[in-house]
Scaffold this active site. Structure first.
Site, mmCIF file in Angstrom:
data_model
loop_
_atom_site.group_PDB
_atom_site.id
_atom_site.type_symbol
_atom_site.label_atom_id
_atom_site.label_comp_id
_atom_site.label_asym_id
_atom_site.label_seq_id
_atom_site.Cartn_x
_atom_site.Cartn_y
_atom_site.Cartn_z
ATOM 1 N N TYR A 167 0.842 -1.186 0.000
ATOM 2 C CA TYR A 167 0.000 0.000 0.000
ATOM 3 C C TYR A 167 0.884 1.246 0.000
ATOM 4 O O TYR A 167 1.472 1.612 1.011
ATOM 5 C CB TYR A 167 -0.934 0.025 1.210
ATOM 6 C CG TYR A 167 -1.889 -1.146 1.298
ATOM 7 C CD1 TYR A 167 -2.203 -1.913 0.173
ATOM 8 C CD2 TYR A 167 -2.491 -1.494 2.495
ATOM 9 C CE1 TYR A 167 -3.083 -2.986 0.252
ATOM 10 C CE2 TYR A 167 -3.377 -2.555 2.582
ATOM 11 C CZ TYR A 167 -3.659 -3.300 1.463
ATOM 12 O OH TYR A 167 -4.528 -4.371 1.548
ATOM 13 N N PRO A 169 -15.962 -5.134 2.908
ATOM 14 C CA PRO A 169 -17.288 -5.594 3.336
ATOM 15 C C PRO A 169 -18.407 -4.658 2.893
ATOM 16 O O PRO A 169 -19.582 -5.028 2.971
ATOM 17 C CB PRO A 169 -17.167 -5.629 4.860
ATOM 18 C CG PRO A 169 -16.152 -4.579 5.179
ATOM 19 C CD PRO A 169 -15.149 -4.670 4.056
ATOM 20 N N GLY A 200 -18.563 -3.577 -0.234
ATOM 21 C CA GLY A 200 -18.569 -3.636 -1.689
ATOM 22 C C GLY A 200 -17.723 -2.553 -2.320
ATOM 23 O O GLY A 200 -18.121 -1.952 -3.319
#
Length: 348
Positions: A67, A213, A215
């Site tokens: 990241y 979670p 989407g």
């Protein structure tokens, strides 16, 4: 800088896996603070948000060396200053590299070098939960796990996790050293892990950490999400957010929004509550760069759903209704991956 607002929500703690790791029932995914979803957030604001999360009882923090790359681990390390090390369950990952293309490595030398790098950037003596971010399909998982086992024995990591591994890879890894958690995408519209991966984890006593979670933000903002994405946001290339797929999928958000209104909560709280109701071995890690969104998400732990309401939600986003693959790069992201047999490995 956004002002911290005290959120009167008691975040329960759960046992993640069967080796002794205990985490907050809801975690915080930190990726978007530094990479892949538009411009990085201002560092002081992101540090403030992470510290607010910890003070609110959300102590399960998730990052990765890729990241940024690297910048998110540095950010999280800075945010941890002033907290006792045992107050936070710190998860990071290794295995994904970029040189213009996405590459995955799981060879022992790389495993060790990656761990040392993460420890330095996070400025900690040990990592609570260290994930294989993606499975190297050229290296037997037993080889990768063998090196991770050594790192556990040396005290550099406490627990081992896998991400996007298939059921047989999970079994093979667990036979070498206990796997504490499996991190996979799991939300109302991403449920492919329920067929084999969830039952395998529960048979072996492995905890489940759902990423995305909400989407990938869809259940927070719906159609507005796409309108506000910057050009460097990877979600612009995801099939579910494009063309006819998105026109179809918008209906799901409308239905969730209607049910949330009936329940007296927000769509994101309802979608998160559905994930929480999957079991006491589940700790989702919704990410955000906004204090207000965090405060909204944390209240999901108080939303109660009956079996009938769970069924209703699931009917809105049934696999035959959702259009588009869950990931933008399914063929190149080693999703649910298998590795060659150990007998094929020739150590260099």
């Amino acid at each position: 800088m956004e002002v911290e607002v005290e959120v009167e929500v008691e975040v329960a703690r759960i046992k993640l896996g069967s080796q002794g790791l205990e985490v907050s029932k809801q975690g915080l995914g930190c990726m978007g603070m530094s990479a892949y979803q538009g411009p990085p957030g201002p560092e002081p604001d992101m540090i403030n948000l992470i510290r607010h999360a910890i003070n609110s009882g959300v102590t399960h923090l998730d990052t990765s060396d890729v990241y940024g790359p690297h910048t998110n681990e540095i950010l999280v390390g800075k945010a941890l200053k002033g907290f006792k090390r045992e107050e936070v369950q710190l998860a990071t990952k290794f295995g994904v590299t970029y040189d213009g293309n996405m590459n995955v490595r799981g060879d022992p030398a790389y495993v060790r070098a990656a761990c040392e790098g993460s420890l330095k950037r996070l400025d900690v003596d040990f990592i609570d939960l260290y994930y294989v971010h993606r499975i190297d399909t050229r290296v037997p998982i037993e080889v990768t796990m063998g090196e991770l086992k050594k790192l556990v024995e040396e005290g550099k990591i406490k627990y081992v996790g896998l991400s996007e591994a298939c059921a047989s890879t999970i079994r093979r890894a667990h036979a070498v050293h206990p796997v504490t958690a499996v991190q996979n995408e799991w939300s109302l519209w991403s449920r492919d892990l329920e067929e084999e991966i969830v039952p395998t984890c529960r048979e072996l006593g492995i905890g489940i950490v759902p990423y995305s979670p909400l989407g990938r933000g869809f259940f927070s903002q719906g159609p507005k999400l796409i309108q506000n994405l910057t050009e460097n946001d990877i979600r612009k290339r995801f099939p579910r957010f494009q063309g006819e797929n998105f026109e179809n999928n918008k209906v799901i958000f409308d239905r969730v929004t209607e049910m949330a209104a009936r329940k007296g909560c927000t769509p994101s709280q309802l979608a998160l509550a559905w994930v929480h109701h999957q079991g006491d071995d589940v700790s989702p890690i919704p990410g955000t760069t906004k204090m207000a969104n965090f405060n909204d998400n944390i209240r999901a732990v108080n939303v109660k759903l009956s079996r009938e309401e769970m069924n209703e939600l699931e009917s809105y986003a049934s696999p035959d209704f959702v259009k588009g693959e869950r990931h933008g790069f399914m063929s190149t992201t080693w999703v649910n991956s298998e590795t060659p047999p150990l007998s094929s490995w020739k150590a260099e």
